[in-house]
Design a protein around this motif. Sequence first.
Motif, PDB file in Angstrom:
ATOM      1  N   LEU A  83       3.383   5.171 -14.329  1.00  0.00           N
ATOM      2  CA  LEU A  83       4.575   4.573 -13.741  1.00  0.00           C
ATOM      3  C   LEU A  83       5.744   4.631 -14.705  1.00  0.00           C
ATOM      4  CD1 LEU A  83       2.934   1.312 -12.340  1.00  0.00           C
ATOM      5  CD2 LEU A  83       3.519   3.355 -11.049  1.00  0.00           C
ATOM      6  N   CYS A  84       6.899   4.861 -14.153  1.00  0.00           N
ATOM      7  CA  CYS A  84       8.134   4.832 -14.921  1.00  0.00           C
ATOM      8  C   CYS A  84       9.008   3.719 -14.353  1.00  0.00           C
ATOM      9  CB  CYS A  84       8.843   6.175 -14.812  1.00  0.00           C
ATOM     10  SG  CYS A  84      10.432   6.251 -15.651  1.00  0.00           S
ATOM     11  N   ALA A  85       9.726   3.044 -15.212  1.00  0.00           N
ATOM     12  CA  ALA A  85      10.641   1.994 -14.775  1.00  0.00           C
ATOM     13  C   ALA A  85      11.908   2.068 -15.618  1.00  0.00           C
ATOM     14  CB  ALA A  85      10.003   0.615 -14.912  1.00  0.00           C
ATOM     15  N   SER A  86      12.994   1.544 -15.066  1.00  0.00           N
ATOM     16  CA  SER A  86      14.223   1.495 -15.846  1.00  0.00           C
ATOM     17  C   SER A  86      14.893   0.140 -15.656  1.00  0.00           C
ATOM     18  CB  SER A  86      15.174   2.632 -15.465  1.00  0.00           C
ATOM     19  OG  SER A  86      15.681   2.476 -14.147  1.00  0.00           O
ATOM     20  N   TYR A 138      15.316  -7.641 -17.352  1.00  0.00           N
ATOM     21  CA  TYR A 138      13.887  -7.592 -17.105  1.00  0.00           C
ATOM     22  C   TYR A 138      13.527  -7.391 -15.656  1.00  0.00           C
ATOM     23  CZ  TYR A 138      13.847  -9.184 -21.869  1.00  0.00           C
ATOM     24  OH  TYR A 138      14.043  -9.281 -23.202  1.00  0.00           O
ATOM     25  N   GLY A 139      14.543  -7.251 -14.817  1.00  0.00           N
ATOM     26  CA  GLY A 139      14.265  -6.885 -13.448  1.00  0.00           C
ATOM     27  C   GLY A 139      14.086  -5.389 -13.389  1.00  0.00           C
ATOM     28  N   TYR A 140      12.945  -4.905 -13.843  1.00  0.00           N
ATOM     29  CA  TYR A 140      12.696  -3.477 -13.871  1.00  0.00           C
ATOM     30  C   TYR A 140      12.712  -2.913 -12.460  1.00  0.00           C
ATOM     31  CZ  TYR A 140      10.562  -4.121 -18.564  1.00  0.00           C
ATOM     32  OH  TYR A 140      10.288  -4.419 -19.868  1.00  0.00           O
ATOM     33  N   THR A 141      13.184  -1.679 -12.340  1.00  0.00           N
ATOM     34  CA  THR A 141      13.039  -0.914 -11.113  1.00  0.00           C
ATOM     35  C   THR A 141      11.999   0.161 -11.378  1.00  0.00           C
ATOM     36  OG1 THR A 141      15.346  -1.310 -10.497  1.00  0.00           O
ATOM     37  CG2 THR A 141      14.190   0.486  -9.383  1.00  0.00           C
ATOM     38  N   PHE A 142      10.955   0.147 -10.594  1.00  0.00           N
ATOM     39  CA  PHE A 142       9.861   1.100 -10.788  1.00  0.00           C
ATOM     40  C   PHE A 142       9.986   2.302  -9.879  1.00  0.00           C
ATOM     41  CE2 PHE A 142       6.679  -0.624 -13.646  1.00  0.00           C
ATOM     42  CZ  PHE A 142       7.082  -1.937 -13.774  1.00  0.00           C
ATOM     43  N   GLY A 143       9.477   3.426 -10.348  1.00  0.00           N
ATOM     44  CA  GLY A 143       9.297   4.590  -9.510  1.00  0.00           C
ATOM     45  C   GLY A 143       7.974   4.502  -8.776  1.00  0.00           C
ATOM     46  N   PRO A 166       0.819  -1.211   0.000  1.00  0.00           N
ATOM     47  CA  PRO A 166       0.000   0.000   0.000  1.00  0.00           C
ATOM     48  C   PRO A 166       0.852   1.260   0.000  1.00  0.00           C
ATOM     49  CG  PRO A 166      -0.894  -1.594   1.533  1.00  0.00           C
ATOM     50  CD  PRO A 166       0.406  -2.161   1.054  1.00  0.00           C
ATOM     51  N   GLY A 167       0.629   2.111  -0.983  1.00  0.00           N
ATOM     52  CA  GLY A 167       1.333   3.383  -1.058  1.00  0.00           C
ATOM     53  C   GLY A 167       2.772   3.302  -1.527  1.00  0.00           C
ATOM     54  N   GLN A 168       3.206   2.128  -1.939  1.00  0.00           N
ATOM     55  CA  GLN A 168       4.608   1.979  -2.348  1.00  0.00           C
ATOM     56  C   GLN A 168       4.709   1.597  -3.818  1.00  0.00           C
ATOM     57  OE1 GLN A 168       7.209  -0.247   0.194  1.00  0.00           O
ATOM     58  NE2 GLN A 168       6.054   0.268   2.042  1.00  0.00           N
ATOM     59  N   HIS A 169       5.943   1.623  -4.329  1.00  0.00           N
ATOM     60  CA  HIS A 169       6.150   1.280  -5.727  1.00  0.00           C
ATOM     61  C   HIS A 169       6.231  -0.226  -5.917  1.00  0.00           C
ATOM     62  CE1 HIS A 169      10.166   1.488  -3.908  1.00  0.00           C
ATOM     63  NE2 HIS A 169      10.510   0.577  -4.788  1.00  0.00           N
ATOM     64  N   LEU A 170       6.078  -0.654  -7.149  1.00  0.00           N
ATOM     65  CA  LEU A 170       6.213  -2.061  -7.490  1.00  0.00           C
ATOM     66  C   LEU A 170       7.629  -2.550  -7.204  1.00  0.00           C
ATOM     67  CD1 LEU A 170       4.340  -2.057 -10.883  1.00  0.00           C
ATOM     68  CD2 LEU A 170       3.909  -3.713  -9.077  1.00  0.00           C
ATOM     69  N   GLN A 171       7.705  -3.723  -6.569  1.00  0.00           N
ATOM     70  CA  GLN A 171       9.016  -4.297  -6.253  1.00  0.00           C
ATOM     71  C   GLN A 171       9.081  -5.718  -6.796  1.00  0.00           C
ATOM     72  OE1 GLN A 171       9.988  -3.968  -2.000  1.00  0.00           O
ATOM     73  NE2 GLN A 171       8.373  -2.446  -1.841  1.00  0.00           N
ATOM     74  N   SER A 218      13.026   8.004  -9.790  1.00  0.00           N
ATOM     75  CA  SER A 218      12.304   9.125  -9.187  1.00  0.00           C
ATOM     76  C   SER A 218      11.284   9.685 -10.169  1.00  0.00           C
ATOM     77  CB  SER A 218      13.310  10.204  -8.789  1.00  0.00           C
ATOM     78  OG  SER A 218      12.648  11.353  -8.304  1.00  0.00           O
ATOM     79  N   GLN A 219      10.072   9.926  -9.690  1.00  0.00           N
ATOM     80  CA  GLN A 219       9.028  10.499 -10.546  1.00  0.00           C
ATOM     81  C   GLN A 219       8.443  11.744  -9.894  1.00  0.00           C
ATOM     82  OE1 GLN A 219       7.056   6.312 -11.635  1.00  0.00           O
ATOM     83  NE2 GLN A 219       6.263   8.001 -12.890  1.00  0.00           N
ATOM     84  N   ASN A 220       8.205  12.738 -10.731  1.00  0.00           N
ATOM     85  CA  ASN A 220       7.603  13.984 -10.258  1.00  0.00           C
ATOM     86  C   ASN A 220       6.584  14.494 -11.270  1.00  0.00           C
ATOM     87  OD1 ASN A 220       9.133  14.871  -7.738  1.00  0.00           O
ATOM     88  ND2 ASN A 220      10.773  14.288  -9.148  1.00  0.00           N
ATOM     89  N   PRO A 221       5.506  15.082 -10.759  1.00  0.00           N
ATOM     90  CA  PRO A 221       5.110  15.149  -9.348  1.00  0.00           C
ATOM     91  C   PRO A 221       4.526  13.828  -8.884  1.00  0.00           C
ATOM     92  CG  PRO A 221       3.399  16.098 -10.711  1.00  0.00           C
ATOM     93  CD  PRO A 221       4.522  15.714 -11.661  1.00  0.00           C
ATOM     94  N   ARG A 222       4.240  13.704  -7.607  1.00  0.00           N
ATOM     95  CA  ARG A 222       3.600  12.492  -7.097  1.00  0.00           C
ATOM     96  C   ARG A 222       2.111  12.488  -7.429  1.00  0.00           C
ATOM     97  NH1 ARG A 222       6.003   9.504  -3.112  1.00  0.00           N
ATOM     98  NH2 ARG A 222       4.263   8.091  -3.506  1.00  0.00           N
ATOM     99  N   HIS A 223       1.530  13.682  -7.372  1.00  0.00           N
ATOM    100  CA  HIS A 223       0.104  13.824  -7.666  1.00  0.00           C
ATOM    101  C   HIS A 223      -0.101  15.031  -8.562  1.00  0.00           C
ATOM    102  CE1 HIS A 223      -0.895  11.014  -4.382  1.00  0.00           C
ATOM    103  NE2 HIS A 223       0.045  11.633  -3.717  1.00  0.00           N
ATOM    104  N   LYS A 224      -1.068  14.912  -9.463  1.00  0.00           N
ATOM    105  CA  LYS A 224      -1.409  16.038 -10.328  1.00  0.00           C
ATOM    106  C   LYS A 224      -2.914  16.030 -10.549  1.00  0.00           C
ATOM    107  CE  LYS A 224      -0.631  19.408 -13.274  1.00  0.00           C
ATOM    108  NZ  LYS A 224      -0.066  20.720 -12.842  1.00  0.00           N
TER     109      LYS A 224
END
Lengths: 113, 115
Positions: free
Chosen positions: B91-94, B102-107, A40-45, B5-11
């Motif tokens: 969502l953004c991932a790298s 394929y082990g994406y890291t997500f923001g 909840p409230g966190q990013h995908l891991q 890192s992603q910005n903004p968190r909310h829009k």
Amino acid sequence: AQSVSQHNHHVILSEAASLELGCNYSYGGTVNLFWYVQYPGQHLQLLLKYFSGDPLVKGIKGFEAEFIKSKFSFNLRKPSVQWSDTAEYFCAAPLGSARQLTFGSGTQLTVLP
Amino acid sequence: DTGVSQNPRHKITKRGQNVTFRCDPISEHNRLYWYRQTLGQGPEFLTYFQNEAQLEKSRLLSDRFSAERPKGSFSTLEIQRTEQGDSAMYLCASSLEGAGSYGYTFGSGTRLTVV
């Protein structure tokens, strides 16, 4: 069509119960499969991933998954869940034309204290 | 490097307005992905970059959407003339290129609400 499917939309368990979440895939060629978790409230891991070799894959936080080729399945398991495992769980595979990850619809797990 | 890192968190924006989101990937990752997630659904692929080149776009990415990754570093996703149906988590991932990529890291995502 190539796909990844999760049939359990919402699972509710009590603490210490055993967990098994289903994931089925439909595609040929080299099979790579992943489980992601979103607290909840966190990013995908990333929880764990299967590329080749031992079909029983161990991940973080006591989770494991078994790749069963004959059943086209990659179910996620944990012998004893905790309240902190409450989260949404996603199965994924590189099905896109550029082999980008395609996700299942997710399973919301609620663990009751 | 603390991750993606992603910005903004909310829009929150009014229908018809333009919005732009930013993603800063892990510095050594040369692949960057944009996904959209709506309630009760898994993330849906929008587009991806390898370095500065945009190599794949989903059919979900209408003409109102544009993404850039100048110099292969950060990326921006712009939505023009927003519609209520654009409300979602973006969502953004790298990842690194190669067998282990394929082990994406997500923001943490940008939640867009169009009112």
